[in-house]
Design an enzyme around this catalytic site. Structure first.
Site, mmCIF file in Angstrom:
data_model
loop_
_atom_site.group_PDB
_atom_site.id
_atom_site.type_symbol
_atom_site.label_atom_id
_atom_site.label_comp_id
_atom_site.label_asym_id
_atom_site.label_seq_id
_atom_site.Cartn_x
_atom_site.Cartn_y
_atom_site.Cartn_z
ATOM 1 N N ASN A 99 0.824 -1.220 0.000
ATOM 2 C CA ASN A 99 0.000 0.000 0.000
ATOM 3 C C ASN A 99 0.856 1.269 0.000
ATOM 4 O O ASN A 99 0.362 2.350 0.272
ATOM 5 C CB ASN A 99 -0.945 -0.006 1.221
ATOM 6 C CG ASN A 99 -0.157 0.059 2.521
ATOM 7 O OD1 ASN A 99 1.086 0.003 2.508
ATOM 8 N ND2 ASN A 99 -0.867 0.175 3.633
ATOM 9 N N ASP A 174 6.054 -16.847 14.275
ATOM 10 C CA ASP A 174 7.135 -16.627 15.240
ATOM 11 C C ASP A 174 6.486 -16.438 16.612
ATOM 12 O O ASP A 174 5.647 -15.554 16.783
ATOM 13 C CB ASP A 174 7.907 -15.353 14.830
ATOM 14 C CG ASP A 174 9.362 -15.398 15.273
ATOM 15 O OD1 ASP A 174 10.238 -15.035 14.475
ATOM 16 O OD2 ASP A 174 9.606 -15.829 16.424
ATOM 17 N N ASP A 269 10.935 -18.042 19.730
ATOM 18 C CA ASP A 269 11.967 -17.037 19.980
ATOM 19 C C ASP A 269 12.649 -17.256 21.328
ATOM 20 O O ASP A 269 11.968 -17.381 22.347
ATOM 21 C CB ASP A 269 11.279 -15.654 19.979
ATOM 22 C CG ASP A 269 12.259 -14.529 20.075
ATOM 23 O OD1 ASP A 269 13.061 -14.380 19.151
ATOM 24 O OD2 ASP A 269 12.224 -13.794 21.079
ATOM 25 N N GLU A 327 14.557 -21.186 18.687
ATOM 26 C CA GLU A 327 15.755 -20.355 18.558
ATOM 27 C C GLU A 327 16.443 -20.427 19.915
ATOM 28 O O GLU A 327 15.850 -20.048 20.928
ATOM 29 C CB GLU A 327 15.424 -18.900 18.217
ATOM 30 C CG GLU A 327 16.696 -18.128 17.932
ATOM 31 C CD GLU A 327 16.677 -16.701 18.407
ATOM 32 O OE1 GLU A 327 15.869 -16.357 19.278
ATOM 33 O OE2 GLU A 327 17.470 -15.916 17.881
ATOM 34 N N HIS A 398 17.363 -12.497 10.391
ATOM 35 C CA HIS A 398 17.113 -11.062 10.573
ATOM 36 C C HIS A 398 17.965 -10.451 11.686
ATOM 37 O O HIS A 398 17.892 -9.252 11.954
ATOM 38 C CB HIS A 398 15.637 -10.857 10.911
ATOM 39 C CG HIS A 398 15.269 -11.497 12.189
ATOM 40 N ND1 HIS A 398 15.299 -12.859 12.380
ATOM 41 C CD2 HIS A 398 14.915 -10.985 13.376
ATOM 42 C CE1 HIS A 398 14.958 -13.150 13.613
ATOM 43 N NE2 HIS A 398 14.718 -12.028 14.246
ATOM 44 N N ASP A 399 18.771 -11.315 12.335
ATOM 45 C CA ASP A 399 19.620 -10.847 13.448
ATOM 46 C C ASP A 399 21.080 -10.770 13.071
ATOM 47 O O ASP A 399 21.923 -10.497 13.946
ATOM 48 C CB ASP A 399 19.510 -11.825 14.633
ATOM 49 C CG ASP A 399 18.171 -11.748 15.304
ATOM 50 O OD1 ASP A 399 17.756 -12.771 15.879
ATOM 51 O OD2 ASP A 399 17.524 -10.694 15.225
HETATM 52 O O1 ISL Z 1 22.159 -12.385 16.968
HETATM 53 C C1 ISL Z 1 21.741 -13.100 17.822
HETATM 54 C C2 ISL Z 1 21.728 -14.565 17.595
HETATM 55 O O2 ISL Z 1 22.431 -14.818 16.365
HETATM 56 C C3 ISL Z 1 21.290 -12.483 19.101
HETATM 57 O O3 ISL Z 1 21.805 -11.181 19.145
HETATM 58 C C4 ISL Z 1 19.761 -12.403 19.101
HETATM 59 O O4 ISL Z 1 19.281 -11.186 19.539
HETATM 60 C C5 ISL Z 1 19.257 -13.462 20.051
HETATM 61 O O5 ISL Z 1 19.504 -14.688 19.441
HETATM 62 C C6 ISL Z 1 17.771 -13.306 20.300
HETATM 63 O O6 ISL Z 1 17.082 -13.135 19.081
HETATM 64 C C7 ISL Z 1 15.656 -13.181 19.164
HETATM 65 O O7 ISL Z 1 15.144 -12.494 20.296
HETATM 66 C C8 ISL Z 1 15.302 -11.080 20.339
HETATM 67 C C9 ISL Z 1 14.973 -10.364 19.014
HETATM 68 O O8 ISL Z 1 15.523 -9.065 19.055
HETATM 69 C C10 ISL Z 1 15.595 -11.114 17.838
HETATM 70 O O9 ISL Z 1 15.221 -10.470 16.621
HETATM 71 C C11 ISL Z 1 15.109 -12.533 17.888
HETATM 72 O O10 ISL Z 1 15.573 -13.277 16.754
HETATM 73 C C12 ISL Z 1 14.336 -10.599 21.418
HETATM 74 O O11 ISL Z 1 13.048 -11.083 21.119
HETATM 75 CA CA CA Z 2 2.653 -1.101 3.666
#
Ligand code: ISL
Ligand code: CA
Length: 611
Positions: A99, A174, A269, A327, A398-399
């Site tokens: 959008n 997630d 997570d 994770e 994404h980390d």
């Molecule tokens: O990079 C990492 C692991 O490769 C760590 O810094 C990461 O933040 C940790 O593994 C936790 O990650 C998860 O929980 C966090 C969130 O910021 C991350 O995006 C998520 O993947 C808190 O919810």
């Molecule tokens: Ca959008």
């Protein structure tokens, strides 16, 4: 059972002792071979008290003795859809904006389902789309049963789920339940004095010495209650009290709500952090310095973790035959087996992060990643698994910054390296998880200043570095090396610029957009599509045995995948230099080079040969 008179090598022989000492030696960049050699092998644990402190020795004994059950392996591999699937992680805020408000949304994802299907994706992992103040881009959930307004509504989500299923794809969400947003109703009611909800969180009169993953203390003082409250992440992400059965029931109910809707499972997570040691004892300062986060040994593999996971699985996953990947930052190979072996009834897979940084490095170090280390870690992990185990294979999420930027000295080899790493993930034994943009050979981005950076982890770390006396320039260089924002810029579907995005626009027009790569025969994208299709018609790449060959030969990875009479041999050059080719004259089925040298592997060459 081990005790203070046990020697280092006796501890190393135990599953958990092996994990802990391996991690410690990797962090210190010390050769693990020393552990089984005199004099270290004969050193008794009690002799380490002077170095690590009595408390750490006790913690080590407790952790190692926490796993007494021996894992009895299954006779054969049990086929499962998630052992065959190629997973694709979508970071919704940056995937596709339908959008035009500069923020990725669900309708944008729906518009790209055919793209993902054509790519060969079997299951999408959707990073959080729940209502959130976005302090940590959705990993701070305010309402688990409401969709974040910027991304759409529950009808959009049901349309997305339906769109996946009608295309023969699955979707996992997630689950962020180690903590909620401080704006969640439960926390707000706790602040308003409701005892029931105060017991949903971890309030104490005094803080301990635990550090947050996002800089500073892990405790926030709540004036209104005159109490400190625990937050392992940002001060807007409040740790839930999993000791409270009401909390566990709330979580199970949320999971069932989505499984009833047809969601195929969850990525959980930081799920290994949910069980904190009773009394929340201080962390060992020496270990804290080594592992970056003081206190981590008191909660990263806590006393009731297995119990909580078994309960959640039985109540909210098994009734739906749903999939669960945890994770688990900090968890080692053996701990991972106790969390995922199919005899355990806990998780199906975990993400182990030990391969993402080479020994002695952390994510914010600017260094060149040596792929020989990845080879060693993949083989080491594979060798420790039985037929009741399985491994998640990933290089990005994404980390983390983009893997190509960690490895490459110059971007001349960007395309061949991207294809080689795709080939490795799609031919090694385990389930491949691809992060959005990895199929496009994405690189880190040239953010120009801290003003460009959106990630709460990076911004807090920058502030902490400045306050420690570091210059702004140096602090920004540290952030640039490890910022999670490198993985969070908008996907370039074409060369349209996104001026008002939530994060800086990097439409580079460099021929790496999706549109450009769909048109270019030897693009990374087209190679991924071909490799994924190849994998689907070669069950030896899924359930076949993996036999490493010439394992000690540096700079090359050579392994066979064999299932009954079907066999493929994969040969990989891990460097940007030519190396001698082992497989000569064999029929080449797939390669990232159109013309190859008969005697040498070209830089980052990846080749699959018959048999
Ligand atoms: O990079 C990492 C692991 O490769 C760590 O810094 C990461 O933040 C940790 O593994 C936790 O990650 C998860 O929980 C966090 C969130 O910021 C991350 O995006 C998520 O993947 C808190 O919810
Ligand atoms: Ca959008």
């Amino acid at each position: 059972m081990i005790n203070k008179n046990s020697t280092i090598s006796q501890i190393f022989q135990t599953p958990i002792g092996n994990d802990i000492l391996s991690k410690l030696f990797m962090t210190l960049n010390m050769d693990q071979g020393l552990i089984n050699k005199f004099p270290l092998s004969k050193v008794k644990l009690k002799h380490l008290s002077s170095v690590m402190g009595e408390d750490m020795v006790n913690t080590l004994v407790q952790l190692v003795n926490s796993e007494t059950e021996k894992i009895i392996d299954t006779p054969a591999i049990t086929p499962k859809w998630w052992k065959e699937a190629i997973f694709y992680q979508i970071y919704p805020k940056s995937f596709c904006d339908a959008n035009g408000d500069g923020i990725g949304d669900i309708q944008g994802i729906i518009s790209k389902l055919d793209y993902l299907k054509d790519l060969g994706i079997d299951c999408i992992w959707l990073s959080p789309i729940y209502d959130s103040p976005n302090d940590d881009n959705g990993y701070d959930i305010r309402d688990y049963k409401k969709i974040m307004a910027e991304m759409g509504d529950m009808e959009d989500f049901k349309q997305l789920l339906e769109g996946c299923h009608t295309r023969g794809m699955k979707l996992i969400m997630d689950l962020v339940v180690n903590h909620t947003s401080d704006e969640h109703e439960w926390y707000q009611r706790a602040l308003n004095g409701e005892k029931k909800y105060q017991d949903y969180y971890i309030f104490r009169d005094q803080p301990n010495n635990w550090k947050s993953f996002f800089s500073g203390s892990a405790w926030k003082y709540e004036e209104s209650l005159g109490k400190y409250v625990l937050h392992l992440f940002s001060p807007k992400q409040m740790d839930l009290n999993w000791e409270n059965p009401d909390v566990r029931q709330e979580v199970a109910e949320i999971v069932r709500f989505y499984h009833e809707m047809g969601v195929d499972g969850f990525r959980l997570d930081v799920i290994n952090l949910i069980s904190k040691k009773a009394g929340l004892p201080d962390g060992n300062e020496t270990i804290g310095k080594m592992m970056e986060f003081t206190g981590i040994e008191q909660y990263y593999y806590g006393p009731r973790l297995h119990e909580f996971l078994r309960e959640l699985r039985a109540e909210a996953f098994d009734p739906y035959e749903a999939f669960a990947v945890g994770e688990t930052p900090g968890v080692g190979i053996e701990m991972g087996r106790y969390l995922t072996h199919e005899s355990r009834g806990e998780l199906d897979l975990i993400f182990n992060f030990d391969h993402l940084e080479t020994p002695g490095h952390v994510r914010f170090d600017d260094y060149q990643y040596d792929l020989n280390f990845l080879k060693e870690m993949l083989y080491r992990y594979h060798d420790r698994l039985g037929s009741g185990d399985w491994q998640a294979l990933f290089l990005e999420n994404h980390d983390n910054p983009r893997i190509l930027s960690k490895v490459l000295k110059n971007s001349k080899y960007r395309n061949v390296l991207a294809k080689m790493l795709q080939g490795l993930l799609l031919t090694f034994k385990g389930t491949p998880f691809i992060f959005q943009g990895q199929e496009l050979a994405s690189l880190n981005l040239p953010f120009s200043s801290i003003e460009d950076i959106r990630d709460v982890e990076s911004r807090n770390k920058y502030q902490e570095l400045i306050e420690s006396g570091m210059s702004k320039e140096k602090a920004f260089q540290v952030i640039l090396a490890g910022s999670r924002d490198h993985a969070r810029v908008m996907i370039n579907w074409d060369d349209t610029v996104h001026p008002k995005g939530w994060i800086k626009d990097f439409t580079l027009g460099d021929g790496y957009s999706v549109q450009a790569q769909l048109e270019k025969a030897n693009s990374s994208l087209r190679f991924f599509r071909k490799m994924a299709a190849f994998r689907k018609v070669h069950p030896e790449l899924i359930y076949g045995d993996l036999i490493s060959i010439n394992r000690d030969k540096k700079d090359v990875m050579l392994f066979e995948r064999r299932l009954y009479d079907k066999a493929l041999t994969i040969e990989i050059n891990l460097t940007d230099k030519p190396v001698s080719r082992s497989l000569k004259g064999r029929k080449v089925l797939v390669s990232n080079y159109r013309n190859r040298d008969r005697n040498y592997l070209k830089p980052y060459e990846f080749t699959i040969c018959k048999g």
